[in-house]
Design an enzyme around this catalytic site. Sequence first.
Site, short mmCIF file in Angstrom:
data_model
loop_
_atom_site.label_atom_id
_atom_site.label_comp_id
_atom_site.label_asym_id
_atom_site.label_seq_id
_atom_site.Cartn_x
_atom_site.Cartn_y
_atom_site.Cartn_z
N GLY A 85 2.88 5.61 4.34
CA GLY A 85 2.16 6.33 5.38
C GLY A 85 0.81 5.78 5.72
N GLY A 120 0.83 -1.19 0.00
CA GLY A 120 0.00 0.00 0.00
C GLY A 120 0.86 1.24 0.00
N LYS A 166 1.61 0.54 7.61
CA LYS A 166 2.14 -0.82 7.53
C LYS A 166 3.13 -1.09 8.66
CE LYS A 166 3.46 -0.06 3.31
NZ LYS A 166 2.87 1.29 3.20
N THR A 167 4.07 -0.17 8.82
CA THR A 167 5.04 -0.33 9.91
C THR A 167 4.33 -0.28 11.26
OG1 THR A 167 6.66 0.75 8.50
CG2 THR A 167 7.21 0.54 10.82
N HIS A 205 -8.63 36.36 -11.71
CA HIS A 205 -8.38 34.97 -12.08
C HIS A 205 -9.11 34.03 -11.11
CE1 HIS A 205 -5.56 31.68 -13.51
NE2 HIS A 205 -5.95 31.18 -12.34
N GLU A 206 -8.90 34.25 -9.83
CA GLU A 206 -9.54 33.37 -8.83
C GLU A 206 -11.05 33.52 -8.88
OE1 GLU A 206 -7.89 31.04 -7.53
OE2 GLU A 206 -5.95 31.86 -8.14
P1 ADP Z 1 3.96 2.94 6.30
O1 ADP Z 1 4.87 1.97 6.97
O2 ADP Z 1 2.74 2.32 5.71
O3 ADP Z 1 4.65 3.82 5.30
P2 ADP Z 1 3.74 3.97 8.94
O4 ADP Z 1 3.19 2.78 9.63
O5 ADP Z 1 5.19 4.22 9.09
O6 ADP Z 1 3.38 3.93 7.40
O7 ADP Z 1 2.90 5.23 9.41
C1 ADP Z 1 3.53 6.38 9.92
C2 ADP Z 1 2.70 6.99 11.03
O8 ADP Z 1 1.45 7.43 10.54
C3 ADP Z 1 2.36 6.01 12.11
O9 ADP Z 1 3.37 5.94 13.07
C4 ADP Z 1 1.10 6.60 12.69
O10 ADP Z 1 1.38 7.64 13.59
C5 ADP Z 1 0.44 7.21 11.48
N1 ADP Z 1 -0.54 6.27 10.91
C6 ADP Z 1 -0.46 5.71 9.67
N2 ADP Z 1 -1.53 4.92 9.45
C7 ADP Z 1 -2.29 4.96 10.55
C8 ADP Z 1 -3.53 4.34 10.93
N3 ADP Z 1 -4.18 3.51 10.11
N4 ADP Z 1 -4.02 4.62 12.15
C9 ADP Z 1 -3.38 5.45 12.99
N5 ADP Z 1 -2.21 6.05 12.69
C10 ADP Z 1 -1.67 5.83 11.49
ZN ZN Z 2 -5.81 29.27 -11.55
MG MG Z 3 6.87 1.75 6.69
#
Ligand code: ADP
Ligand code: ZN
Ligand code: MG
Length: 606
Positions: free
Chosen positions: A190, A187, A193-194, A409-410
């Site tokens: 952020g 996925g 996953k970690t 413009h806006e």
């Molecule tokens: P990935 O490993 O998928 O790139 P991370 O697990 O490192 O993402 O996510 C980074 C931080 O973002 C986490 O430590 C947490 O604080 C926040 N975060 C990401 N996903 C979630 C989630 N589903 N619920 C709560 N916090 C999340």
């Molecule tokens: Zn514009």
């Molecule tokens: Mg990660």
Amino acid sequence: MKNRVQTGLLLIFLTFLGVLGYNAWLLETTPPERTYTEFYSDVKNGQVASVHLKGSKIRGEDKDGLQFRTFSPDIPALLPLLFAHKVVVSSEEPATLFDKLLTMILVLISIAFLGFIFSKGSLRGGNLWKENRFQIKAGSADIKTFADVAGIDEVREELKEIVDFLRNHEKYNLLGGRIPKGVLLQGPPGTGKTLLARAIAGEASVPFYLIGGSDFVEMFAGVGASRVRELFGQAKKSAPCIVFIDEIDAIGARRGGGNNGSHEEREQTLNALLVEMDGFSSNETVIVIAATNRPDILDPALLRPGRFDRQLTVSLPNLLGRVKILEVHTRIITISKALNLTVIAQGIPGFSGADIANLVNEAALTAARHKKQSVEMSDFEEAKDKILMGLERKNAAINEQERRVIAYHEAGHAIVARFLPETDTLHKITIIPRGIALGLTQQVPVEERYTYSLVYLLNRIKVLLGGRIAEKIVFNHLSTGAANDIAAATDIAHRLVCEWGMSGVLGSMVYRQTQHQFLGDVDIKGHFSEATAREIDLEVRRIINDCYDETEKLLRNHNRLIHDLAEVLLVNETIDSEEMEIVVQCYSKTEKHPETDANNREESMT
Ligand code: ADP
Ligand code: ZN
Ligand code: MG
């Protein structure tokens, strides 16, 4: 290994610093030297007040209070002269060889001690003598629980189930079910996953080995592969257990790419991993979980049955997911009672969990900067703008004429968005430059959209063109300020024709020109003739031109409103949708345009 070299260098540097410092201190405290002849005559002239003898070294002070040092070839011969001239004499034993040895040993011990401390700090996983260096112990600071993970419930439930497999593996084995060996979490970055890995560590109550893919990547050939064997050796010993390999793409990328050394090393590591995964039988209950942002570059061999055959996709959170993640992260800050998390979540489509964590933190910092008691809606708004658009550049050098052009413009964007159906709701219009944008008309989708209708897409193009067209109607000139809008509009028109098969002329077909190049293999997905390419160009141009004409008609119909809105913008700089609505209502009362009634939006679709 790299860490070791770094630590070594650091130690040498520190020692060097120490020696330098010691020398500086000595210089500071050492009085100037006199020759023995000078000293001898000073004593004879009664100039010397006192001396301190250490071996054959002499430190002394003369009657003017000046300190000096010197060295006597023959102390016993000197003593009678000193006493004769009433010099106060003190002495101490000279440093013995033993003393010198002792100091040296002390210095060595402290250097070794320092080295030990540093290796503890920065050699995570590098202390080869220690058993179980990959294992995470319950109670360590990095541990999370499943309650910290929000918004990705399906994946969480699957993983919970797998943890349950491990706890009750006898039961599952009895029933004959085969426990999965490998699970791949994939996925966007952020999405948590970690975080999931850490949550499993906190909940599994079986040994948990966590390692990052890049920990296997070493300068020296063969080290990565032997680490893999070491890791799995330990894991098998403590089965049932979980091995988590984060960012597995660092080792798991497709083999057979380039042919430099680092590739070969990585191939060896990957091969070792494949061998290990095949090596344990499924009743050994070691489950390997891996995570990656780049499943597309993984070696297909990893995904074969018996390896990472279960794949879970961790996707960006939807509206409800974002609300839940906001809940998790706002637990640790003081929020105002009036804070509506759903409204915040609506305004941040496409934010990942990590983005949301960042937003909450940024909002808390903003509130602190404004010396508030709790974090309020406006802080979230400010934080969001800062993240999405960069900091306000209030003092950007923009002259009055440019400001007027930006305002018109806006206003053009905003009016088109207001009067066309099936567009995203207006959120905010600003002429304060932010990041690289000079002004901005912000829209937010009413609800999550997964598919887009043709009408929506065409109207999106019109909203994008509206800025430039307003400039042209009012000032009759073209500026480069609309470059991004034009690029975005062209992109939509192009995808409409080539990807989404929405063009009547070219039909429901996909015309892809993209070439993906992954580590050597060229992957051309579909191709078409010169003639078709020309047709595509013509069709894209037709769409843009049609949209342009219709938008121009619309804006010319509301010429007065452009001026009204632009004037308000020039005074207020930023207005929200409600304020915009007030301007529109005033205008429609004086102009009597029936179609300004929001319920009776202009129908202008082809
Ligand atoms: P990935 O490993 O998928 O790139 P991370 O697990 O490192 O993402 O996510 C980074 C931080 O973002 C986490 O430590 C947490 O604080 C926040 N975060 C990401 N996903 C979630 C989630 N589903 N619920 C709560 N916090 C999340
Ligand atoms: Zn514009
Ligand atoms: Mg990660």
